[in-house]
Design an enzyme around this catalytic site. Structure first.
Site, PDB file in Angstrom:
ATOM      1  N   ASP A  17       0.839  -1.195  -0.026  1.00 27.79           N
ATOM      2  CA  ASP A  17      -0.117  -0.077  -0.048  1.00 27.79           C
ATOM      3  C   ASP A  17       0.875   1.471   0.027  1.00 27.79           C
ATOM      4  O   ASP A  17       0.638   2.089  -0.661  1.00 27.79           O
ATOM      5  CB  ASP A  17      -0.810   0.058   1.284  1.00 27.79           C
ATOM      6  CG  ASP A  17      -1.955   1.180   1.306  1.00 27.79           C
ATOM      7  OD1 ASP A  17      -2.781   1.156   0.379  1.00 27.79           O
ATOM      8  OD2 ASP A  17      -1.860   2.188   2.122  1.00 27.79           O
ATOM      9  N   ARG A  20       2.223   2.048  -3.388  1.00 27.08           N
ATOM     10  CA  ARG A  20       1.284   2.451  -4.393  1.00 27.08           C
ATOM     11  C   ARG A  20       0.829   3.950  -4.239  1.00 27.08           C
ATOM     12  O   ARG A  20       0.531   4.514  -5.272  1.00 27.08           O
ATOM     13  CB  ARG A  20      -0.162   1.330  -4.205  1.00 27.08           C
ATOM     14  CG  ARG A  20       0.336  -0.180  -4.729  1.00 27.08           C
ATOM     15  CD  ARG A  20      -1.161  -0.863  -4.637  1.00 27.08           C
ATOM     16  NE  ARG A  20      -2.027  -0.318  -5.285  1.00 27.08           N
ATOM     17  CZ  ARG A  20      -3.130   0.078  -4.721  1.00 27.08           C
ATOM     18  NH1 ARG A  20      -3.304   0.194  -3.541  1.00 27.08           N
ATOM     19  NH2 ARG A  20      -4.137   0.624  -5.610  1.00 27.08           N
ATOM     20  N   HIS A 239       6.633  12.955  13.794  1.00 30.49           N
ATOM     21  CA  HIS A 239       6.424  14.231  12.932  1.00 30.49           C
ATOM     22  C   HIS A 239       6.308  15.365  13.838  1.00 30.49           C
ATOM     23  O   HIS A 239       7.104  16.139  13.621  1.00 30.49           O
ATOM     24  CB  HIS A 239       5.154  14.139  12.330  1.00 30.49           C
ATOM     25  CG  HIS A 239       5.017  13.047  11.136  1.00 30.49           C
ATOM     26  ND1 HIS A 239       5.960  12.590  10.374  1.00 30.49           N
ATOM     27  CD2 HIS A 239       3.646  12.063  11.132  1.00 30.49           C
ATOM     28  CE1 HIS A 239       5.451  11.471   9.668  1.00 30.49           C
ATOM     29  NE2 HIS A 239       4.359  11.000  10.234  1.00 30.49           N
ATOM     30  N   LYS A 325      -7.406  11.632  15.107  1.00 35.86           N
ATOM     31  CA  LYS A 325      -8.282  11.307  14.122  1.00 35.86           C
ATOM     32  C   LYS A 325      -9.734  11.591  14.243  1.00 35.86           C
ATOM     33  O   LYS A 325     -10.211  11.869  15.355  1.00 35.86           O
ATOM     34  CB  LYS A 325      -8.344   9.826  13.838  1.00 35.86           C
ATOM     35  CG  LYS A 325      -6.873   9.282  13.713  1.00 35.86           C
ATOM     36  CD  LYS A 325      -6.240   9.676  11.977  1.00 35.86           C
ATOM     37  CE  LYS A 325      -5.200   9.003  11.605  1.00 35.86           C
ATOM     38  NZ  LYS A 325      -4.701   9.490  10.329  1.00 35.86           N
TER      39      LYS A 325
END
Length: 469
Positions: A17, A20, A239, A325
Site C-alpha cells: 500500500d 502504491r 512528525h 483522528k
C-alpha cells in the site's frame, strides 16, 4: 539531472500500500520533472512471482488511482525501465533479486549507484537489513527506512545498532515526510532570511508555540496497523517532535545539509522528557466498531502534549502539540503566539499577534496583527495577511515524498533524521510509555477530549477555540 550517476532504485514491498500510494507516484513525478538520473532502473521486490510487464501494469494502475496520471508519451519510456524481482529477499534466499540486478547492471554498464527503499512493515526491517550485506548489496548504497523506526527506546536502540553495524550513518536515510513539506522547509528560511521574524523568535517575545495537526479522517484503511500503534507513536515522537525541532533549533553555521541537520538534531537534546500529567490521550467514539480493531482496544487516536525545550532561547515557553483522528477539521499548522505588548493598549482582542505557518499542500505564511477597527471609535480587531508559498515567483513546489526521494538521489541528508537525534527524541518520549495516561473519549467531529483544553492555557488553542476571530 544528467550529472547524477546511473542509479538502480530497489523498492522492497513494491506491491504494498505504501509503495502504491506514495513511493511510486513520487518516483513518476521525479521523472515528469526531469529530476531522475539520465540512466536509471526501478526494481520492485516482493514475494509474488510477477512479470516485468505485469509489474509495470500495477505501477500504471497506482498512478491512475493516486496520480500523477501516466500520460502516454512519458509513460512508455518510464515503463521500459521498470523491473520486478520476485521470491522475496532473505539472508538464506535472495529470490530473483540478484539475477535481476545482474541484468540491470549489464544494461546500465559500469557500477551503478544502488538505492534501497524499505517500503515494508517495521517487522521486516531486521531481516532485510541483515540480508543486504549477506548478498553484497551495501557497498556504497543508500538505504531508506520508513517510520516507525522503532516503537520504544529499547527497540529503537536494537534496530539502530543493527543498521549501523552494516551501514555507515551517511548511508542511512530515515524518512519523515513532514520534514519534506514545503512549509516545514520554509520555517528556517522565513526565520533566518528575515530579521523581522528572527528577532522575535525568542522566549522574550513568544508566549507559546502550537503545533497542531488535527485530521477529520478515520483509520479504516489501515486499522490493523493503527490499533497496534496509536496517535502518540504514529505522530508525536516522529512528525511533531521533528517539526518542534525545526522551530526551536539554534541558527546553523550555514544552510549546508550537515549544518542544518546538526542544528535540528542538537535541539532535540534539549527536549525535557514528557510529563505524563501534561499529556492527554483520547479515542473517538465508535473506534472499536471498526473492522480489525479489538472491542476492548485502548489505543489512542488523539494525543495532546505540553513539551518544554530547555535551551536558553526557549526555556519557560510551552510547545503545545496536538493531533488526532475524526476531529472537526484537517490542518497542519505551526503557530507562534506573541506576548502581549507592554504599554497603553491593554485590551488585546482574540489571540493577539500570531505568526502562523500552514504545512498543508505547498504551504502558507499567515501573519495576524492587531489593528484599529475602521470607524469612529478606537475599537481593536485582528486582521490576517496570507502569503501562499506557491505564489512565490518561479516556485515549483514539490510534494514531500518527491522532495525527499530527490534528496536521497543526490545524497542530501539535511531533511532526514540522524541516529543521535532520534535517540534524544525517544528519550523525551519514554515517560509516556512508562506511565501512559488515561485514554479519554471524544465525539467524532469535535476538537478532542475537553481535558486537553487546559494544556493550551492561558493562550487557548488557536484552532477550535472560542476566542479565535
Amino acid at each position: 539531472m544528467t550529472d547524477l550517476p546511473p542509479t538502480v532504485f530497489v523498492l522492497f514491498g513494491a506491491t504494498g500500500d505504501l509503495a502504491r500510494r506514495m513511493v511510486l507516484p513520487a518516483f513518476f513525478e521525479l521523472a515528469q520533472r526531469g529530476l531522475l538520473p539520465e540512466d536509471w532502473r526501478l526494481v520492485g521486490n516482493g514475494r509474488g512471482d510477477v512479470s516485468h510487464e505485469d509489474f509495470a501494469g500495477r505501477v500504471r494502475d497506482a498512478l491512475t488511482e493516486f496520480g500523477p496520471h501516466p500520460d502516454q508519451g512519458l509513460w512508455e519510456g518510464f515503463a521500459a525501465r521498470l523491473r520486478f524481482a520476485g521470491g522475496g529477499f532473505e539472508e538464506s534466499d535472495p529470490g530473483s533479486l540478484l539475477d535481476v540486478l545482474g541484468e540491470v547492471r549489464e544494461e546500465l554498464g559500469g557500477d551503478p549507484q544502488l538505492v534501497h527503499y524499505l517500503a515494508v512493515p517495521p517487522s521486516a526491517f531486521d531481516k532485510l537489513t541483515r540480508a543486504l550485506p549477506q548478498h553484497g548489496l551495501t557497498e556504497g548504497a543508500r538505504v531508506v527506512y520508513e517510520k516507525p523506526y522503532g516503537t520504544s527506546p529499547e527497540s529503537f536502540r536494537e534496530l539502530d545498532e543493527l543498521v549501523l553495524s552494516v551501514l555507515d550513518e551517511e548511508q542511512v536515510f530515515r524518512i519523515d515526510h513532514f520534514l519534506g513539506k514545503e512549509g516545514t522547509q520554509d520555517l528556517h528560511v522565513l526565520r533566518f532570511a528575515n530579521a523581522l521574524f528572527e528577532h522575535v523568535w525568542h522566549r522574550d517575545h513568544v508566549a507559546q508555540v502550537q503545533i497542531d495537526v488535527p485530521e477529520d479522517l478515520d483509520v479504516a484503511d489501515r486499522a490493523e496497523f493503527y490499533d497496534a500503534t496509536g496517535a502518540a507513536l504514529d505522530m508525536l515522537v516522529t512528525h511533531l517532535f521533528q517539526v518542534a525541532a525545526e522551530v526551536a533549533m539554534e541558527p546553523p553555521a550555514s544552510f549546508s545539509p550537515a549544518d542544518l541537520q546538526a542544528a535540528r538534531e542538537g535541539v532535540l537534546a534539549a527536549f525535557r522528557p514528557l510529563d505524563p500529567d501534561e499529556v492527554v490521550l483520547g479515542q473517538f467514539d465508535g473506534y472499536t466498531d471498526i473492522e480489525g480493531v479489538a472491542d476492548d482496544s485502548q489505543t489512542d487516536t488523539y494525543v495532546a502534549a505540553r513539551l518544554w525545550v530547555d535551551s536558553d532561547r526557549w526555556r519557560g515557553v510551552p510547545f503545545v502539540l496536538r493531533t488526532g483522528k475524526r476531529m472537526a477539521a484537517s490542518e497542519e499548522r505551526v503557530s507562534l503566539l506573541l506576548r502581549r505588548p507592554d504599554g497603553p493598549v491593554t485590551d488585546i482582542p482574540g489571540h493577539g499577534n500570531v505568526l502562523s505557518l500552514s504545512l498543508s499542500g505547498s504551504g502558507a505564511v499567515d501573519l495576524q496583527v492587531v489593528a484599529k477597527e475602521p470607524g469612529p471609535d478606537l475599537d481593536l480587531a485582528t486582521a490576517t495577511a496570507t502569503l501562499q508559498l506557491s505564489d512565490v515567483p518561479g516556485g515549483t513546489p514539490l510534494p514531500p515524498y518527491v522532495s525527499l526521494l530527490h534528496d536521497v538521489l543526490v545524497g542530501d541528508r539535511s531533511l532526514f533524521t540522524s541516529s543521535e537525534g532520534l535517540a534524544h527524541a525517544w528519550q523525551a518520549f519514554a515517560p509516556l510509555q512508562q506511565r501512559p495516561p488515561q485514554v479519554h473519549r471524544y465525539a467524532p467531529g469535535s476538537w478532542g477530549p475537553v481535558e486537553a483544553e487546559a494544556l493550551a492555557e492561558p493562550c487557548g488553542w488557536l484552532l477550535g477555540d472560542g476566542r479565535r476571530d
